[in-house]
Scaffold this active site. Structure first.
Site, PDB file in Angstrom:
ATOM      1  N   ARG A  17       3.318   3.917   5.052  1.00  0.00           N
ATOM      2  CA  ARG A  17       2.516   3.530   6.636  1.00  0.00           C
ATOM      3  C   ARG A  17       4.237   2.676   7.353  1.00  0.00           C
ATOM      4  O   ARG A  17       4.153   1.860   6.588  1.00  0.00           O
ATOM      5  CB  ARG A  17       1.372   3.483   6.800  1.00  0.00           C
ATOM      6  CG  ARG A  17       0.596   5.270   6.050  1.00  0.00           C
ATOM      7  CD  ARG A  17      -0.771   3.831   6.196  1.00  0.00           C
ATOM      8  NE  ARG A  17      -1.426   3.128   7.711  1.00  0.00           N
ATOM      9  CZ  ARG A  17      -2.687   2.984   7.695  1.00  0.00           C
ATOM     10  NH1 ARG A  17      -3.644   3.282   6.860  1.00  0.00           N
ATOM     11  NH2 ARG A  17      -2.912   2.429   9.058  1.00  0.00           N
ATOM     12  N   ARG A  43      -1.045  -5.857  14.262  1.00  0.00           N
ATOM     13  CA  ARG A  43      -2.900  -5.145  13.676  1.00  0.00           C
ATOM     14  C   ARG A  43      -3.568  -6.401  13.184  1.00  0.00           C
ATOM     15  O   ARG A  43      -5.119  -5.755  14.066  1.00  0.00           O
ATOM     16  CB  ARG A  43      -2.329  -4.535  12.617  1.00  0.00           C
ATOM     17  CG  ARG A  43      -1.678  -3.241  12.880  1.00  0.00           C
ATOM     18  CD  ARG A  43      -1.416  -2.212  11.593  1.00  0.00           C
ATOM     19  NE  ARG A  43      -2.362  -2.011  10.988  1.00  0.00           N
ATOM     20  CZ  ARG A  43      -2.443  -1.238   9.717  1.00  0.00           C
ATOM     21  NH1 ARG A  43      -1.171  -1.752   9.043  1.00  0.00           N
ATOM     22  NH2 ARG A  43      -3.534  -1.161   9.236  1.00  0.00           N
ATOM     23  N   ARG A  73       1.049  -0.500   0.004  1.00  0.00           N
ATOM     24  CA  ARG A  73      -0.257  -0.067   0.112  1.00  0.00           C
ATOM     25  C   ARG A  73       1.179   1.040  -0.510  1.00  0.00           C
ATOM     26  O   ARG A  73       1.497   0.916   0.583  1.00  0.00           O
ATOM     27  CB  ARG A  73      -0.917  -0.195   1.888  1.00  0.00           C
ATOM     28  CG  ARG A  73      -1.703   1.143   1.282  1.00  0.00           C
ATOM     29  CD  ARG A  73      -3.067   0.677   2.584  1.00  0.00           C
ATOM     30  NE  ARG A  73      -2.212   0.313   4.035  1.00  0.00           N
ATOM     31  CZ  ARG A  73      -3.454   0.634   4.711  1.00  0.00           C
ATOM     32  NH1 ARG A  73      -4.722   0.653   3.792  1.00  0.00           N
ATOM     33  NH2 ARG A  73      -3.367   0.751   5.694  1.00  0.00           N
TER      34      ARG A  73
HETATM   35  P1  ADP Z   1      -8.177  -0.377   4.422  1.00  0.00           P
HETATM   36  O1  ADP Z   1      -9.128   0.936   4.790  1.00  0.00           O
HETATM   37  O2  ADP Z   1      -9.394  -1.559   4.803  1.00  0.00           O
HETATM   38  O3  ADP Z   1      -6.990  -0.840   5.857  1.00  0.00           O
HETATM   39  P2  ADP Z   1      -7.588  -0.012   1.418  1.00  0.00           P
HETATM   40  O4  ADP Z   1      -8.463   0.628   1.213  1.00  0.00           O
HETATM   41  O5  ADP Z   1      -6.860   1.106   2.842  1.00  0.00           O
HETATM   42  O6  ADP Z   1      -7.803  -0.765   3.208  1.00  0.00           O
HETATM   43  O7  ADP Z   1      -6.887  -0.991   0.829  1.00  0.00           O
HETATM   44  C1  ADP Z   1      -5.153  -2.054   1.174  1.00  0.00           C
HETATM   45  C2  ADP Z   1      -4.563  -1.933   0.064  1.00  0.00           C
HETATM   46  O8  ADP Z   1      -5.211  -2.825  -0.892  1.00  0.00           O
HETATM   47  C3  ADP Z   1      -4.277  -0.768  -0.591  1.00  0.00           C
HETATM   48  O9  ADP Z   1      -2.861  -0.632  -0.822  1.00  0.00           O
HETATM   49  C4  ADP Z   1      -5.378  -0.585  -1.838  1.00  0.00           C
HETATM   50  O10 ADP Z   1      -5.209  -0.206  -3.528  1.00  0.00           O
HETATM   51  C5  ADP Z   1      -5.816  -1.922  -2.404  1.00  0.00           C
HETATM   52  N1  ADP Z   1      -6.872  -2.968  -1.831  1.00  0.00           N
HETATM   53  C6  ADP Z   1      -8.139  -2.051  -2.280  1.00  0.00           C
HETATM   54  N2  ADP Z   1      -8.746  -3.038  -2.561  1.00  0.00           N
HETATM   55  C7  ADP Z   1      -8.519  -4.150  -3.289  1.00  0.00           C
HETATM   56  C8  ADP Z   1      -8.990  -5.039  -4.059  1.00  0.00           C
HETATM   57  N3  ADP Z   1     -10.534  -5.505  -4.334  1.00  0.00           N
HETATM   58  N4  ADP Z   1      -8.351  -5.635  -5.283  1.00  0.00           N
HETATM   59  C9  ADP Z   1      -6.587  -5.335  -4.541  1.00  0.00           C
HETATM   60  N5  ADP Z   1      -6.875  -4.775  -4.037  1.00  0.00           N
HETATM   61  C10 ADP Z   1      -7.155  -3.304  -2.735  1.00  0.00           C
HETATM   62  P1  AMP Z   2      -6.274   2.426  10.067  1.00  0.00           P
HETATM   63  O1  AMP Z   2      -6.419   4.075   9.403  1.00  0.00           O
HETATM   64  O2  AMP Z   2      -7.992   2.375   9.759  1.00  0.00           O
HETATM   65  O3  AMP Z   2      -5.350   1.382   9.636  1.00  0.00           O
HETATM   66  O4  AMP Z   2      -5.719   2.428  11.506  1.00  0.00           O
HETATM   67  C1  AMP Z   2      -4.542   3.264  11.553  1.00  0.00           C
HETATM   68  C2  AMP Z   2      -4.070   3.042  13.360  1.00  0.00           C
HETATM   69  O5  AMP Z   2      -5.288   4.074  13.739  1.00  0.00           O
HETATM   70  C3  AMP Z   2      -4.735   1.661  14.092  1.00  0.00           C
HETATM   71  O6  AMP Z   2      -4.208   1.142  13.811  1.00  0.00           O
HETATM   72  C4  AMP Z   2      -5.144   2.605  14.941  1.00  0.00           C
HETATM   73  O7  AMP Z   2      -3.440   2.921  15.938  1.00  0.00           O
HETATM   74  C5  AMP Z   2      -5.511   4.128  15.258  1.00  0.00           C
HETATM   75  N1  AMP Z   2      -6.776   3.602  14.795  1.00  0.00           N
HETATM   76  C6  AMP Z   2      -7.621   4.296  14.260  1.00  0.00           C
HETATM   77  N2  AMP Z   2      -8.939   3.706  14.408  1.00  0.00           N
HETATM   78  C7  AMP Z   2      -8.934   3.759  15.183  1.00  0.00           C
HETATM   79  C8  AMP Z   2     -10.307   2.980  16.573  1.00  0.00           C
HETATM   80  N3  AMP Z   2     -11.500   3.057  16.282  1.00  0.00           N
HETATM   81  N4  AMP Z   2      -9.887   2.666  17.567  1.00  0.00           N
HETATM   82  C9  AMP Z   2      -8.624   2.513  18.083  1.00  0.00           C
HETATM   83  N5  AMP Z   2      -7.478   3.124  17.580  1.00  0.00           N
HETATM   84  C10 AMP Z   2      -7.666   3.030  15.885  1.00  0.00           C
END
Ligand code: ADP
Ligand code: AMP
Length: 215
Positions: free
Chosen positions: A160, A171, A127
């Site tokens: 990230r 995670r 990502r």
């Molecule tokens: P989340 O918000 O659930 O952590 P993201 O939307 O950030 O997930 O997606 C994680 C990674 O997977 C990103 O690099 C995104 O571009 C990719 N991604 C998201 N949906 C799909 C999919 N359906 N197929 C392939 N890659 C995807």
């Molecule tokens: P995300 O962008 O959703 O993957 O969140 C990144 C990080 O932010 C997580 O691993 C947590 O450390 C923190 N975080 C985001 N949302 C929450 C939540 N609802 N409760 C606790 N921590 C959170």
């Protein structure tokens, strides 16, 4: 439309949330984005959240609930919202129910996006995120037009810190223990729909819209 997106890290919640928020004309509210913005600005909230985010653990409920509550009380959320990354604990889910009852805007639907562990790990480790606007890419599945540059705003793309493989493992453990029980919580309230997240981005989007239209 008042929607919660549930699912493990990397399943595509943020990707779908942007598209769904555009489609339904409601704000996309991501607790993770809010923490990262606070951290980029160096606010006390951001500095408090930093140690948890870097470790791949959850920011304490006391901090997170207050932050999301303030956001949901802003006027634009009265139109509806797509919540992404919140709630993540039972306590957060209960606090959300209480708040939305007070505001007289109960949830319409909770979408559980499902994919296996290998799929989400592959998505997370490649990502890339825009430092400026938070847009999300994938080196293989959703690459930007110009390597390292955000299509939307021209900002710099970065990896990230919490997408490093070791932190990803942590995670996913935290997800299983703290967040996965919410699937049952919402199913028992008749709010849950499940969608196969192991499809292309557009196919997941179409599947969610189709399932939500039946609710
Ligand atoms: P989340 O918000 O659930 O952590 P993201 O939307 O950030 O997930 O997606 C994680 C990674 O997977 C990103 O690099 C995104 O571009 C990719 N991604 C998201 N949906 C799909 C999919 N359906 N197929 C392939 N890659 C995807
Ligand atoms: P995300 O962008 O959703 O993957 O969140 C990144 C990080 O932010 C997580 O691993 C947590 O450390 C923190 N975080 C985001 N949302 C929450 C939540 N609802 N409760 C606790 N921590 C959170």
């Amino acid at each position: 439309m008042r929607m919660v997106l549930l699912g493990p890290p990397g399943v595509g919640k943020g990707t779908q949330a942007v598209k769904l928020a555009g489609y339904y004309g409601v704000p996309h509210i991501s607790s993770g984005d809010m923490f990262r913005e606070a951290l980029a600005k160096g606010t006390p909230l951001g500095l408090e959240a930093k140690k948890y985010m870097e470790a791949g653990t959850l920011v304490p409920d006391s901090v997170t609930i207050g932050l999301v509550k303030e956001r949901l009380e802003l006027p634009d959320a009265s139109r509806g919202f797509v919540l992404d990354g919140f709630p993540r604990t039972l306590r957060q889910a209960e606090a959300l129910d209480e708040l939305l009852a007070q505001l007289k805007m109960p949830l319409d639907v909770v979408v559980s996006i499902e994919a296996g562990r290998d799929v989400v790990v592959e998505r997370l480790v490649a990502r890339r995120t825009c430092r400026q606007c938070g847009a999300v890419y994938h080196l293989k599945f959703n690459p930007p037009a110009i390597s390292g540059v955000c299509d939307r705003c021209g900002g710099e793309l970065y990896q990230r810190a919490d997408d490093a493989e070791e932190t990803v493992r942590r995670r996913l453990e935290v997800y299983s223990k703290e967040t996965e029980p919410l699937i049952e919580y919402y199913r028992s309230r008749g709010l849950l729909i499940s969608v196969n997240g192991e499809q292309d981005i557009e196919d997941v989007f179409e599947a969610i819209k189709a399932r939500v239209a039946q609710v």
